[in-house]
Design a protein around this motif. Sequence first.
Motif, PDB file in Angstrom:
ATOM      1  N   THR A  97      29.384  56.526  35.705  1.00  0.00           N
ATOM      2  CA  THR A  97      28.595  57.325  36.559  1.00  0.00           C
ATOM      3  C   THR A  97      27.178  57.470  35.901  1.00  0.00           C
ATOM      4  OG1 THR A  97      30.513  58.223  37.820  1.00  0.00           O
ATOM      5  CG2 THR A  97      28.364  59.136  38.078  1.00  0.00           C
ATOM      6  N   TYR A 101      35.964  54.134  47.136  1.00  0.00           N
ATOM      7  CA  TYR A 101      34.449  54.028  46.970  1.00  0.00           C
ATOM      8  C   TYR A 101      33.828  52.889  47.865  1.00  0.00           C
ATOM      9  CZ  TYR A 101      33.206  57.839  43.633  1.00  0.00           C
ATOM     10  OH  TYR A 101      32.702  58.904  43.054  1.00  0.00           O
ATOM     11  N   ARG A 109      25.433  59.220  43.631  1.00  0.00           N
ATOM     12  CA  ARG A 109      25.608  60.940  43.808  1.00  0.00           C
ATOM     13  C   ARG A 109      26.105  60.950  45.179  1.00  0.00           C
ATOM     14  NH1 ARG A 109      20.909  61.665  40.117  1.00  0.00           N
ATOM     15  NH2 ARG A 109      21.436  62.446  38.311  1.00  0.00           N
ATOM     16  N   ASN A 123      29.419  60.408  45.510  1.00  0.00           N
ATOM     17  CA  ASN A 123      30.448  61.387  44.483  1.00  0.00           C
ATOM     18  C   ASN A 123      30.532  62.358  45.362  1.00  0.00           C
ATOM     19  OD1 ASN A 123      28.804  60.639  41.510  1.00  0.00           O
ATOM     20  ND2 ASN A 123      30.532  59.667  42.425  1.00  0.00           N
TER      21      ASN A 123
END
Length: 1331
Positions: A1027, A1264, A1308, A1311
């Motif tokens: 990440t 994801y 981000r 996330n």
Amino acid sequence: MSSSWKGLEGDDLFQNLRHLLINFDPLIREAGSSDQVEEALVHMEENDESFHRYEFVRQLKRKIEEVLGPIIEDEIEKQSTSTGSVDIGQDTLVSRITDRVIHSKHYNDLSRKMKKNIMEAVDYLMRNFESEFGTGRHRDSADQLQANRQTRKTYIVSDEDESSCGSSFNQGMMWYTSHEMLENVAEKLGKTKDTQTRIEGMQTLNQNSPGDFVNSDQWGRIRKNLMDVMADPDDHLSYLSQKFIVRAFTTTSQYTKEVYTLLADYLIGQFNSRRGLIPKVKNGLDVQKGEMIKLIKAFRLLNEFQQETINYWIRYPDKYLEMVLESTLNLFSIHQQGAPVGTSSSLTPIHFVSLIDPKAQWFIKWMHGNYSRMKLLKLLEKYKSVVVNAVHHCLEFSANRKMPFDLMSEVSDNFSKTSIADGNKGRPYYTGAELEYSYFIHSVFLLGRLLCFTNGRKLFPIKLKDSDEPVTITKLLVALVLIVVDPSLNHGNSKSTQGRYEPGSLVTEILKNLCSSEQVCEICLYKDEITNTLLSPVSQYLDTVHTRPGSEYSFNEDHHIGNETTLLHVADIVSMIASSTRGRRHLIYGEKKDIFTRTKSSAAHIIAKFTRKALLGELPHEAGPAPSKAVIGAYLYICRQLYNTCEGLLVLYPYDLHSVGAIAWREANRDADNAVTPTPSDNSSDTDITTRQGKADIQVWEDTLRDNLLNFASTAKGILLLQQTGAINECMSYMYIRYEQKLQVSKCEKFGYGYMVTQVAGTAPGMVALQKTGYIKALIAELWSVMESGLSDAPLYSAKTWPVDAVDRHSHKHLVRLLNVLASFPAVYEVLARRPLPTQDEYTFREMPETIAGFIDRLILVDSPGKIHSLFNYEHSHVFGLRVLSVMISCRDTFLLLQSQYRFQDVLLKAQGENKPSDRDDLIVDMLSVERNYVLVKSYLIGGPSERVLPPRILSEDSVYPFPLFSSFPVPREYTPSLGGRTTLKQAFVESGEEENDLTKFLSNTKTFKADRGKTTWLERCKNTLTKMIIAKSDQVKGMVIQQLLETCVPQISKVPEECVFPLLDYTGTDSAVKGYHLSPLQTLGIKIAIRYGIHLKLIHTSSDVTEKLTHLIKQCACFLQQQQKSADTNIKFLQGNYPGFDWFAATVFLIFNGNIEKSWQFLYKFSTFGCSGYLWTPRLHSSVHLPSALMSSGISPLFSSTGHNIELILQIELPLVASAFRMSGYTPAQICVHWLKQCFWDYLDWQDICHYVCVCIVMGIDYQVYLCVAILRHMQKRIMEHMQTQDLIIFLKETAIDGFHVSSNLRFMNELEKRYRKIVLSDMLNISKP
């Protein structure tokens, strides 16, 4: 009198002129001077719609026609014969004829006679003015005046034949008053004068304009004396005083406020009087008493003015409105405090108003416009007792819940249409209970309107004298809901007229009005206490305690079950709540809860459990009789409102409503088939009628169940559930019938069938079902009628006129509808696989295609003179076809299918080569050649937004076409940008020690890694490192780094039991088996394209060896997956044999490993055990033994039913505008996202972002995949909204690369989505063995 002068002389003329003057009276009074009066009369014909209906005007027109008509005809004939045509010089001709007629003897005689007659008539009327224009006479004139006031609502209520005090809008008035008369009237009305003198004064008052008195300096004296006159016990005086008010209210002048306040003050005086005129509530109301008749008439005048004045009070200064409002609230705030309501307290003004206007229409109208609402709510702070009394009455009624015997079904009609004193028609007496009930009705409607506005809600909480705790909005609404759910107040056998005044129905109406505003509903109704109380009858059926224990409003266990009416009222209210997004979430999650804190005690669970048990007939017998089909249907509709959204389906899925609904539908279907249809006859018996009604009821019930089953098709997962019920074909047939009839989806949804059609067409079984309905055939027929010719019996031999645009607005709608059903590869495969084109040598003009293959043959592959000559609009129709082709081939699998079956590229190249002059080699640039050039470049080249150049499709007027046209492959170099930088191949031979980053260091130290005190695993550390690297240094995560990451991660992930969903089977294939495996032409062509892309990216060499390697890898993967497949007995072509599309993921892995077949195979082999392989590697689960039989044979991929479903779920929560844009466009987020994912974003993202996508989904988790698609749609939100407006969203999303999007800049956000949704999304995706 001569018959020819009838109506224009003598008494007839007197009457006609008098009638005309009376009707002109309003214009005369509005004029400020004699000049203005004259001007108004001159233009009367223009301004008065009734001008030509007046008797005088009609007779005058008749006489003019009789005398002058022949002369005019003769003159026209003369002019026609002399000039040969009457059309030349029209203005001159008309003026010439007019001049001749005016100077003729007949005209002069007529004019002289009319002047003489009219002067005599006017002299007579002036001499006899009092007798001709006095008030109270000539009812025909007054009636005509009333007819002219059509904007007024009129009730003629009288207690004697020539009286009309009961209504304020049927009075006439005339002439002006002098100062002496004003003083005289004021003097005569004095309290000290005798009754006869005062009557004379009132008669004088009523013979003149009320405005003259109100606007005079004597009004103060007159008003004071009028108050005494109105209170006088003499009936005649009382009648004359009310007549004055009536006449004043007939005008719209601002002085009416003075008369209204006079009336209000008089009523206030009556209620504050100590004479004891106002009866006690317990004694009821005898409307035959003289003083009560007088009061009720006064209240009728008051209420009628209240409802009419809203039409014109904005014309006047604010003082007008303030005076009217304040005097009204001052009157209505009167309330005798003391004993409990309904015992010894006296009647209040609201009691009387509630009898006349039970539903408080005056208040609702006053609250409608902001101008009056703002001031009214401000004044209610001062006169808060009005609201307090209303709240008190509602709470009292709810606490006692004793319904009077008479339901007051005709109260309003009795007081508004008939005379109160007329014993034959009106009610002579109203009991105390009825009076209190009418007060309750008025109060509940007043409060219902008050709660709709912010400043109205600020009046709460209300402090009552007999209560320690203040009354909040919630407490008030709970009290009202108790009225709805109390079965003793809801009578299912009540007549339709009575139902209007049934307490449950009235409160239901109020609560539904509150629900019509999502914001108001959220503030007022979205409370657990209210919802629990509302659903208490349903909870009792389930034998559960739904209300809070010990709650003031909880029901006792022995409380009997609500009847049908109660349950239907509850369903109506809950359905209105469920019609909005916030309302659905309140039902699903409860008060102040969201998707992350779900509870099984929410309203949605109660309703779903009740509906399931009711459908299965499992409700406890001790609860009472089973609910009717109408009740079950109402609650099933609420469930349908929930499960046609992703959130609702997620919550209601455990109740298996799709299966239960299908079982009930099949039973209803059998009942309908077995029902006997009686033969119609003249002497049909009651039994026959009952039988017909029963069959109709069964048919309605069957349609209800089928309709609710159909709505599962609103979501991606819902389509899978619908397919598994086996009822998808019948549901599609039902939808097609309603869609063609343009019926709205439901009572709360006007649109949605187009969206459902698109969602269904995204799957193979859905497309099969649509074909069976005839939808595809009808769609093409309608399209053809717009593009070429329709189905009319008369053949067309000339083309229709066409606009300049290639696809105009008439055909654009049909373009979008066709593209919606051809957007996915499974759908296209079902309609085109192994199907040749129906090509003919010749076609007639009336011959139209009936299938998609026929459409392609006629409008896309136009490669013969016969096809060209069969089209009326060859260029426009062919361009339309090429636009369809361009969108279809955006799906690479569809492109491979069309090219391998129909060789469309060869056809287009040949057409380009033929499109040039005989003496030159340059191709002609025109609309068709530009469109063909775009399709050829797009289909040949592959790459993201910066990896290929697509030519424009529009020719600019002031510039040359900027790109070269061509007639053979490869495409010119102008379309292939040069990709700079070191190739990945060269990077492989560079020493790794040259420069290392954090990720490569971490991967290199994998063997020596030790967990931090057992808290941080290797995989978690890898996720964090990846990440940080992608966000901070995304350009370093490429090439060899990605290879190292994938090779290192696979063994580590295989140690996580949750990730290893599938067993690792031994590969039993041999080299000879692999070499003997036959690839379809589609897959062979796909290999060529993948190699071309890899060479363009400089990932592989240009040698033929690389092609053989990729071919071997594709065959080897197919053999390996074939070991894990089972054949399905189905008519779905997509499931017959191996995966019919190209393996884009295997090709992507092959390019990631720079064409190294050993590394690629080892990775894919080990990767096949992971749950994420079922989503990234599309062929992995095709006809797989690892799926349940029902899921495997459905033909619906988990990529669609799970990934697509979760994308739509998050969109509805995080990006509601985007979700709405898709729905309004008739296209679904699941379809475009599955399209992107199936081909691994080839053509949509650049190579580096594709690699990042693969790495993130494998390392971070397969959820994801969902977050990435949501991030892309968020990135494109602005453009999605724009194209929703232009109605070409599907074209934009399919044809446009995702420009400007990078995984690194959106990680981000992904996330954050992981933190909120992983628990839901990941568990759903890894639970791959269930739908």
